[in-house]
Design a protein around this motif. Sequence first.
Motif, short mmCIF file in Angstrom:
data_model
loop_
_atom_site.label_atom_id
_atom_site.label_comp_id
_atom_site.label_asym_id
_atom_site.label_seq_id
_atom_site.Cartn_x
_atom_site.Cartn_y
_atom_site.Cartn_z
N CYS A 174 0.57 -1.25 0.03
CA CYS A 174 0.00 0.00 -0.05
C CYS A 174 1.10 1.23 -0.12
CB CYS A 174 -1.02 -0.13 1.28
SG CYS A 174 -2.28 -1.22 0.88
N LYS A 175 1.59 1.43 -0.97
CA LYS A 175 2.64 2.50 -1.19
C LYS A 175 2.26 3.37 -2.39
CE LYS A 175 6.85 0.96 1.20
NZ LYS A 175 7.97 0.41 1.10
N ILE A 176 1.11 3.24 -2.99
CA ILE A 176 0.87 4.10 -4.11
C ILE A 176 0.53 5.49 -3.57
CG2 ILE A 176 -0.52 4.20 -6.17
CD1 ILE A 176 1.17 1.86 -6.25
N PRO A 177 1.13 6.56 -4.19
CA PRO A 177 0.83 8.16 -3.74
C PRO A 177 -0.75 8.14 -4.08
CG PRO A 177 2.82 8.02 -5.18
CD PRO A 177 2.08 6.43 -5.21
N PHE A 178 -1.24 8.83 -3.09
CA PHE A 178 -2.66 9.29 -3.53
C PHE A 178 -3.00 10.31 -4.02
CE2 PHE A 178 -6.88 10.82 -1.92
CZ PHE A 178 -7.61 9.65 -2.17
N CYS A 179 -3.97 10.62 -4.96
CA CYS A 179 -4.04 11.96 -5.65
C CYS A 179 -5.71 12.24 -5.41
CB CYS A 179 -3.76 12.27 -6.97
SG CYS A 179 -4.83 11.73 -8.02
N HIS A 180 -6.23 13.41 -5.44
CA HIS A 180 -7.72 13.99 -5.38
C HIS A 180 -8.47 13.19 -6.25
CE1 HIS A 180 -5.58 16.71 -7.92
NE2 HIS A 180 -6.49 16.81 -8.50
N LEU A 181 -7.91 12.81 -7.54
CA LEU A 181 -8.78 12.33 -8.49
C LEU A 181 -9.47 10.81 -8.17
CD1 LEU A 181 -7.09 13.08 -11.99
CD2 LEU A 181 -8.63 14.33 -10.28
N VAL A 182 -8.82 10.22 -6.95
CA VAL A 182 -9.49 8.88 -6.35
C VAL A 182 -10.76 9.44 -5.57
CG1 VAL A 182 -8.67 7.15 -5.22
CG2 VAL A 182 -7.05 8.00 -6.11
N ILE A 183 -10.68 10.56 -5.17
CA ILE A 183 -11.93 11.05 -4.01
C ILE A 183 -13.12 10.55 -4.67
CG2 ILE A 183 -13.06 12.57 -2.73
CD1 ILE A 183 -10.04 13.91 -2.61
N PRO A 184 -13.65 10.83 -5.93
CA PRO A 184 -15.14 10.57 -6.37
C PRO A 184 -15.36 8.97 -6.28
CG PRO A 184 -13.88 11.86 -7.95
CD PRO A 184 -12.77 11.55 -6.83
N MET A 185 -14.45 8.22 -6.37
CA MET A 185 -14.39 6.81 -6.34
C MET A 185 -14.42 6.09 -4.91
SD MET A 185 -12.31 5.87 -9.62
CE MET A 185 -11.03 7.22 -9.17
N MET A 186 -13.88 7.10 -4.09
CA MET A 186 -13.97 6.32 -2.63
C MET A 186 -15.12 6.50 -1.78
SD MET A 186 -10.77 8.36 -0.66
CE MET A 186 -11.40 9.39 0.51
N ILE A 187 -15.88 7.51 -2.36
CA ILE A 187 -17.21 7.86 -1.32
C ILE A 187 -18.02 6.64 -0.96
CG2 ILE A 187 -18.82 9.72 -1.16
CD1 ILE A 187 -17.38 11.66 -2.78
N LEU A 188 -18.48 6.20 -2.07
CA LEU A 188 -19.47 5.16 -1.90
C LEU A 188 -19.43 4.09 -1.01
CD1 LEU A 188 -21.63 4.77 -5.29
CD2 LEU A 188 -22.46 4.77 -2.78
N PRO A 189 -17.77 3.29 -1.57
CA PRO A 189 -17.43 2.38 -0.65
C PRO A 189 -17.02 2.74 0.55
CG PRO A 189 -16.20 2.40 -2.71
CD PRO A 189 -17.28 3.64 -2.87
N ALA A 190 -16.51 3.81 0.94
CA ALA A 190 -16.11 4.38 2.32
C ALA A 190 -17.45 4.47 3.23
CB ALA A 190 -15.59 5.67 2.28
N ALA A 191 -18.65 4.83 2.64
CA ALA A 191 -19.80 5.11 3.28
C ALA A 191 -20.37 3.37 3.44
CB ALA A 191 -20.96 5.57 2.34
#
Lengths: 383, 150, 207
Positions: free
Chosen positions: A108-125
Amino acid sequence: MDNSSIAVSPKKTFGKALLYTLPMFLVTFMFITGGKPDFSDPARTVAILVTFFGMNLLYFLMHYSGKTDRYRAIIFVIFALTLSFTLIRNMILIRNSMSFSQADILECKIPFCHLVIPMMILPAALTKSIIFPGTILGGFADIASMVVLWLAATVVLGRGFCSWGCFYGGWDDGFSRLRKKPLVKKISDSWKWMPFAVLLLVALTAALTMIPTYCNWICPFKAVTEFEKVTNVESAVKAGVFISLFGGLVVALPVVTRKRTQCSFLCPMGAISTLSNRITPFTMKIDTNACTQCFKCVDSCPMFALTREGIKEGTVSMFCSKCGKCMDSCSRNAIHFGIRGVPAGTRKNFSRNLFLFVSFLFMAVFSSQPIVFTLNSLYNLIF
Amino acid sequence: MNKIKTTAGITWAFLGLILMIILFPGLSGFSKSFGTLPFMKINPRYSGGEVAFTQSAGACTLAVHKPVFNGLVRDRNTGFVQVDWRGKIPDQIRDTIDYDNDNVPDFVIAVDTKKPASDCCPLSGRVTGLGISSRTSFGWAARINLRKTP
Amino acid sequence: MTDSFILGLSSGSACLVTCGMVMFPYIMAGRGGVMKIVLDLSVFLATRLVIYFVLATLAWYFGQAFLTSGIVRTFVTGSLYVMFAIILIWYSIGRKKNMKCPAAIVTKVEDKRLVPVLLGVVNSIGFCPALLLILTKGAAQGSLAQSWLAFLAFFTGSSLWFLPLPFAGKLKKKQVIETIGIFATGLAGAIFIIKGLILITGGILNG
Ligand code: SF4
Ligand code: SF4
């Protein structure tokens, strides 16, 4: 505070512009140097000083000349270039290649960028977890810091993030400036709804597959950051998609249209930022009393945010990224930075000064690290 | 009404200014607090899941994780189990793993860490083959693909 | 599953663009209030579901009969994906300009109770490249159950669009939603082009 409605120039005298630059000078000095400047490494010292003075000079020029976009774009484009340089150089130093390895995924060392945010909302919820092989806290581009930075910028700047904060936007912004006149002028502005379709699809596919599908399959910026090693047909097709989208939407189309086509036609984050424009304190306003309806601003807007009808009615659409290009093209200062709730045509200079301080501060501090790193590396390379 | 709107707008703008000024100095604190929110965990599909049990063999420790089948609302039929070798790993690894602890071996995994090459031989109908396998900073890790029903 | 759902979701939006405005005045003709609307909508959706199960079964038997060897299956499926996906994209662009609904004719039927059933039939078997794509997918599945699942996902995705339709008249941004739907259809086409290309190239490389 000025209240006049006709042609208030944002230009300032030399002394006044210097005075307005002073707070930025102090704050950026604190933030860029961390408050305790360490001048022991000459290369780093030069890099920090060039970055610091360069940025403040551009901020001074924004006040002195009254032009916004002209100087904003310089830092914005440099930000995009230096961030890619920083990422690629780090990857080459660590892994000898631009592709990430299986080990990076496993650890789990891949740098995170803001473009991931739209995809993480539903699974996070629904799953109370993040579907990305990154680090929650600590390390390079961790998830918590990136989300906090993006959230703050989005609440305050709205889609202004796309012209003052996003480290990808500078690519198509830069290419859209290469030609003086566009080769293609007629583009249906219904294309600006495309990012919402992309957002819908990537948010759903990511939730259903538990894979950040935009990063995996679409993101054009993989071409200038890092991507999966090409080992089979699927990874080769992905690389093909990344490169073609980069070549088409980030390079070719912006050059021929003078518009930011990737940001306007593809980016799902742009769609979210567009919606956030509805709550932010800063907006673009049109002073219909000063406007002569020459529509120069409509032609100059790179984000399809202005229409002739809108100008006549005095409205700027939610697609505006607050870049200031329209302002620079308006000789009457009719289109201007404003504050929500404050009537158009009033407090023009006050609103601009406040917005510039807030947005420039974010851009200057956020972009300083990759700029310093790149200058430092270049210095070491040359000397 | 206009006055109220104007005051509210300007107050909102000043709050934005304050937020921007405290954002960078306070970033590590804000991030730490944000990072403790309940959803700020890496999904087991990426983290590999919790370690179920470990076995020591000299300077190397074998860690077998819990199988991961996580889906959006319920478990999926396909998933994987992660196996790590931590510490000083030998050139040749060959382990027979019973990941579900039912005293029946599920697969044999062989790794040549020098070449590097990995192979997995399924012994149970639930094991479908080798997923990713790679050297890591702590040693070696491999994911073996599974299905829930054989 | 996911791609079938996405295909259904996006083609459902395109369907809505052309047919929604023709169909729904009939489904919600105001005879009997909300219960009647819900009933008509349920009959309409149930008809679609039944038709899709029949189609899934037919597609799978067809696949078993003609796509016999692995390599034929790969090439034929891959090529059909690419071809139908291109038609789907073309179709979605065309729909924006020419909004004519093939189901319009059904609404002329005398017995109005039959309208939801007939609409369901026409809507599910009416020519649509998305249907051709899902038929191809159904034919390429390893088992009948998988084919059913693919169609079920397609049905679910496409039906989502019909659920809020009773409130469609109140939606201020109908035009915007239609535009986004058209783009989503085009993007779903792009997903299937990529899937098709991967299948074909994989087939060539694996001999
Ligand atoms: S639209 Fe996307 S890529 Fe463009 S500036 Fe905004 S977030 Fe960045
Ligand atoms: S309306 Fe003006 S500030 Fe907004 S994106 Fe267009 S040019 Fe930039």
